[in-house]
Design an enzyme around this catalytic site. Structure first.
Site, short mmCIF file in Angstrom:
data_model
loop_
_atom_site.label_atom_id
_atom_site.label_comp_id
_atom_site.label_asym_id
_atom_site.label_seq_id
_atom_site.Cartn_x
_atom_site.Cartn_y
_atom_site.Cartn_z
N ASN A 1 -8.25 54.33 -23.35
CA ASN A 1 -9.29 53.63 -24.10
C ASN A 1 -9.54 52.17 -23.76
O ASN A 1 -10.09 51.44 -24.58
CB ASN A 1 -8.99 53.74 -25.59
N ASP B 1 -18.51 59.13 -26.40
CA ASP B 1 -18.25 59.14 -27.84
C ASP B 1 -19.55 59.24 -28.63
O ASP B 1 -19.52 59.40 -29.84
CB ASP B 1 -17.51 57.86 -28.25
N TRP C 1 -19.93 52.03 -23.03
CA TRP C 1 -19.46 52.87 -24.12
C TRP C 1 -20.63 53.34 -24.99
O TRP C 1 -21.49 52.54 -25.34
CB TRP C 1 -18.41 52.13 -24.97
N LYS D 1 -5.66 66.54 -25.08
CA LYS D 1 -6.82 65.67 -24.84
C LYS D 1 -6.22 64.33 -24.42
O LYS D 1 -5.59 63.64 -25.21
CB LYS D 1 -7.65 65.51 -26.11
N TRP D 2 -6.40 63.98 -23.15
CA TRP D 2 -5.73 62.84 -22.53
C TRP D 2 -6.71 61.66 -22.53
O TRP D 2 -7.62 61.63 -21.71
CB TRP D 2 -5.32 63.22 -21.10
N ASP D 3 -6.47 60.72 -23.42
CA ASP D 3 -7.42 59.62 -23.59
C ASP D 3 -6.95 58.37 -22.84
O ASP D 3 -5.78 58.27 -22.43
CB ASP D 3 -7.57 59.33 -25.09
N ASP E 1 -6.86 65.31 -33.28
CA ASP E 1 -7.10 64.10 -32.48
C ASP E 1 -6.10 63.01 -32.87
O ASP E 1 -4.99 63.30 -33.34
CB ASP E 1 -8.57 63.67 -32.66
N ASP E 2 -6.48 61.79 -32.69
CA ASP E 2 -5.63 60.62 -32.91
C ASP E 2 -5.00 60.62 -34.32
O ASP E 2 -5.56 61.20 -35.25
CB ASP E 2 -6.53 59.38 -32.74
N CYS F 1 -10.46 62.15 -21.02
CA CYS F 1 -11.31 61.35 -21.91
C CYS F 1 -10.99 59.89 -21.64
O CYS F 1 -9.84 59.55 -21.37
CB CYS F 1 -10.99 61.72 -23.36
N ARG G 1 -8.89 46.96 -27.91
CA ARG G 1 -8.60 47.90 -28.99
C ARG G 1 -7.13 47.75 -29.43
O ARG G 1 -6.43 48.73 -29.65
CB ARG G 1 -8.87 49.34 -28.57
C1 GLA Z 1 -11.57 57.62 -28.11
C2 GLA Z 1 -12.09 59.01 -27.85
C3 GLA Z 1 -12.46 59.68 -29.15
C4 GLA Z 1 -11.25 59.73 -30.05
C5 GLA Z 1 -10.69 58.33 -30.25
C6 GLA Z 1 -9.38 58.37 -30.98
O1 GLA Z 1 -12.56 56.78 -28.59
O2 GLA Z 1 -13.18 58.96 -26.99
O3 GLA Z 1 -12.96 60.97 -28.92
O4 GLA Z 1 -10.29 60.57 -29.48
O5 GLA Z 1 -10.47 57.66 -29.02
O6 GLA Z 1 -8.83 57.12 -31.18
#
Ligand code: GLA
Length: 752
Positions: A497, A565, A216, A493-495, A383-384, A543, A460
């Site tokens: 994590n 990131d 990361w 934006k499909w994350d 975003d989030d 993502c 997370r």
């Molecule tokens: C990940 C993504 C970031 C952002 C955060 C939101 O870390 O890589 O760009 O969207 O999540 O929680």
């Protein structure tokens, strides 16, 4: 005979003659194309010489060949610079080396089963219901249609079949391979390793391996090492592609290859789950075997069932590492990306994450949208933080409904405003995850992957939904479908994590529980494919906390990806240098964010940040409310300049002129597909001793072409005259770069 009849007869005779001539011509044509041409015509992508049982595949600069040897094994014969089919002869197994390395292991097979005396990495390993674990594959037949070849192999005793698929992309140099393993026995067979392909390199080389590693905020680090005897494994056991290594390799010859010259064999896997490449050097073979990661693998095939492996794409060029990357970039643009062969140019994007994190609300996002539109931004992404009880990363994942405190009127009024401002709207989602603190988890704690009765490890503060389950798949699909149907969304934006832990699937029959490694990814693909076909205007950004899920399986389904990131411009130089070894700048999102950057506390000038981001698909991610008038003016200028060059940057040919790894000065060149525009970026990390940067020599331009040169400064575009291709390549250009974090870009438009 009446007059009419006699008038007709000569015509009928000449008609018959004509028919005969046509038939003769066709017969000759068939003879030439079926009998002669396979032996003589190097332009035919795949030729089969039935007598010699030999296949020759021609693609780009490369020839790839294999045949059936006297034992009936499919034996690799050649992979390298183009040669004619007539230069190759029948496969013959290689001799054993004493009684220890039997001929079955010294002979390079295209797709070896683990059986007989095989000690190299097998492509297939299986256990049969009767206890047998021996698989020896022999050739059965072939089907050849234009650029597609299917070879069928069968175990020497049992009815376990393997269908090898080869597809040639004749212009590109790319060859696609995969395998389908079919159980035609009357009992179950469990596959413990199912690889997509084994690639064999010429045996007398001294090779270097290039591969990409990271973690990361530090993804896409290019590694290079000499291949020694033994196995070098790069892999992911994480459930997804991962950022520890990426499923890409390039192998070149130590003393012959550099950026611009020499042989390179390279490949990429199209799979977004756990994968493995085994790069193997024995005393007499170099091989790369790749596909599903065999770790914890166990795929039960009932009678009649089969398993399809992911596609493994590979190529060869004699034009050095730079050309290997360009071949992959072009292939991704023409064959892989949504919208290929002409994927849509990426709009300039604004993303709210670094500016507002979880503190999103209608008023705040509208204020940012107004400012973004004034800069020339074309897509505004929230975003989030917009959904459920998502005020930090402890809660809310899984509850994909709009938070009514933050957006009392739903998303519609924000989306309408974004549209009025001339931008389209994007929204962040992380559909595969759930926070234990969410309505979804409270309702369905059994929907996450888990081993019964054992703790569930959080990353997370979230757990991974078990997409292998069809009910979970349907739930995710219908939630996203509703979201996109009810709101006018241009981009998701499909994350994703975190990596997997406790990959259990307790509801499945015991013998099928390990299928989770495969079924999860198949269902993920199915969700995206259905969503896209139902909403054809929808685009997706892939993502995974940055670049932890970038591969050709994902790139078939997403229009762009988030490489890291880490938005620190200096770190981005090496991250993007690594990324573009394997993937096109078209998909490489790069944002300009605020300083000091959160990762390294580094402060870099706005122009430097912009120019670094402009070498990919440009986005802005700073808090525009805090930008001064001066910064807004610089940003507007940079964005308008970017729009003049982006087709060249995103879809042109990338030439790495000076590597950021090797020196404090680095430079990249892009040439548009029609060769009418050249764009050059140069970056200086830190000047020392008052030294000026070295002369920069461009590459691959026509000597006599004339270019009108425009240089971008903070505020203005300066026309600095005309230069010839010969001058740019041989005399070189002296750039005026000095101090720390200086950067410049030049646009060269061809005038004659
Ligand atoms: C990940 C993504 C970031 C952002 C955060 C939101 O870390 O890589 O760009 O969207 O999540 O929680």
């Amino acid at each position: 005979m009446d007059a009419n009849e006699s008038e007709l007869r000569p015509q009928a005779v000449s008609g018959k003659l004509r028919l005969r001539a046509v038939v003769t011509f066709l017969l000759v044509l068939i003879f030439v194309s079926c009998v002669l041409s396979p032996l003589t015509n190097a332009a035919t992508p795949i030729t089969f010489d039935e007598k010699q049982r030999l296949w020759v595949l021609q693609s780009g600069e490369a020839t790839y060949a294999f045949g059936v040897n006297e034992r009936g094994e499919l034996q690799h014969l050649y992979w390298g610079k183009r040669i004619g089919a007539q230069d190759l002869t029948k496969a013959h197994s290689l001799p054993e080396w004493a009684s220890f390395d039997l001929s079955t292991t010294t002979t390079p097979q295209e797709y070896p089963g683990w059986g007989a005396g095989l000690y190299v990495e097998p492509a297939l390993k299986a256990t049969f219901a009767n206890g047998n674990r021996d698989v020896v594959l022999y050739y059965v037949d072939q089907k050849l249609e234009a650029n597609n070849l299917e070879i069928t192999l069968k175990d020497e005793i049992s009815a376990l079949f393997v269908h090898l698929h080869y597809r040639v992309y004749p212009d590109s140099g790319i060859l696609e391979r995969s395998a389908q393993i079919e159980n035609r026995t009357s009992e179950e067979v469990t596959l413990e390793s199912a690889q997509s392909a084994s690639w064999t390199l010429p045996r007398d080389g001294s090779y270097r391996l290039h591969y990409l590693t990271g973690r990361w905020a530090g993804e896409w680090q290019l590694q290079t090492e000499t291949l020694q005897i033994g196995k070098r494994v790069i892999e992911s056991r994480r459930g997804s592609t991962g950022n520890e290594a990426n499923p890409w390799f390039a192998i070149d010859e130590t003393d012959k290859t550099d950026e611009t010259h020499g042989p390179v064999w390279f490949g990429q896997l199209g799979w977004s789950g756990s994968w493995r490449f085994t790069i193997e050097r024995t005393s007499d073979q170099y091989r790369v075997t790749g596909g599903f990661n065999p770790f914890d693998f166990g795929y039960r095939l009932s009678p009649g069932e089969s398993l399809q492996t992911p596609p493994f794409y590979a190529g060869f060029t004699d034009g050095g590492l730079g050309e290997a990357s360009r071949i992959l970039h072009r292939y991704q643009l023409e064959q892989i990306l949504p919208g290929s062969p002409h994927p849509r140019i990426r709009p300039v994007l604004y993303n709210s994450w670094e500016a507002t994190e979880f503190s999103v609300d209608e008023a705040g996002q509208m204020a940012l949208a107004e400012k973004a539109a004034r800069l020339g931004v074309e897509r505004f992404v929230v975003d989030d933080g917009w959904f459920g009880e998502r005020n930090n990363d402890h809660a809310g994942l899984g509850d994909w409904y709009v938070n009514s405190r933050k957006f009392p009127r739903g998303l519609k009024s924000l989306i309408d405003r974004v549209h009025q401002l001339g931008m389209d709207f994007g929204l962040w989602v992380e559909p595969e995850m759930v926070n234990p603190d969410s309505d979804l988890y409270r309702r369905h704690p059994d929907w996450v992957m888990n081993f019964r009765g054992r703790p569930r490890t959080e990353g997370r503060n979230q757990l991974v939904l078990n997409l292998a389950r069809d009910d979970v798949k349907e739930y995710i699909f219908s939630g996203l479908d509703r979201l996109v149907t009810e709101n006018d969304i241009g981009l998701l934006k499909w994350d994703y994590n975190r990596n997997w832990s406790e990959p259990g699937w307790p509801e499945a029959p015991f013998a099928d529980q390990k299928k989770i490694w495969v079924r999860y990814v198949q269902n993920l693909y199915d969700i995206i494919d259905r969503l896209r076909s139902k909403h054809p205007r929808l685009e997706i950004e892939g993502c995974s906390g940055g670049g932890a899920r970038v591969d050709l399986g994902m790139l078939r389904r997403v229009d762009q990806v988030w490489p890291s990131d880490n938005t620190d411009a200096l770190d981005r130089l090496t991250i993007q240098y690594g990324f573009t070894q394997a993937y096109s700048p078209h998909v490489m999102m790069a944002w300009v964010t605020d300083v000091p950057n959160g990762i390294n506390d580094r402060v870099t000038p706005l122009r430097f940040r912009f120019l670094v981001a402009m070498t990919g698909s440009l986005g802005v991610g700073g808090n525009l409310n805090k930008w001064s008038d001066d910064e807004i003016a610089v940003a507007s200028k940079m964005i308008s300049f970017y729009k003049q060059i982006r087709a060249t940057v995103q879809d042109g040919n990338l030439v790495r002129l000076v590597s950021p790894i090797e020196s404090e000065f680095s430079a990249i060149q892009y040439v548009s597909q029609d060769s009418q525009q050249v764009v050059v970026f140069a970056f200086l990390h830190s000047q020392q001793f008052g030294r000026s940067v070295p002369l920069l020599y461009l590459q691959g331009l026509p000597e006599d072409a004339m270019y009108s040169v425009t240089t971008i400064d903070n505020r203005s575009e300066e026309h600095t005259g005309k230069l010839s291709g010969a001058y740019l390549m041989h005399h070189g250009i002296q750039l005026r770069l000095g101090g720390d974090y200086d950067a410049t870009a030049m646009k060269l438009d061809r005038v004659q």
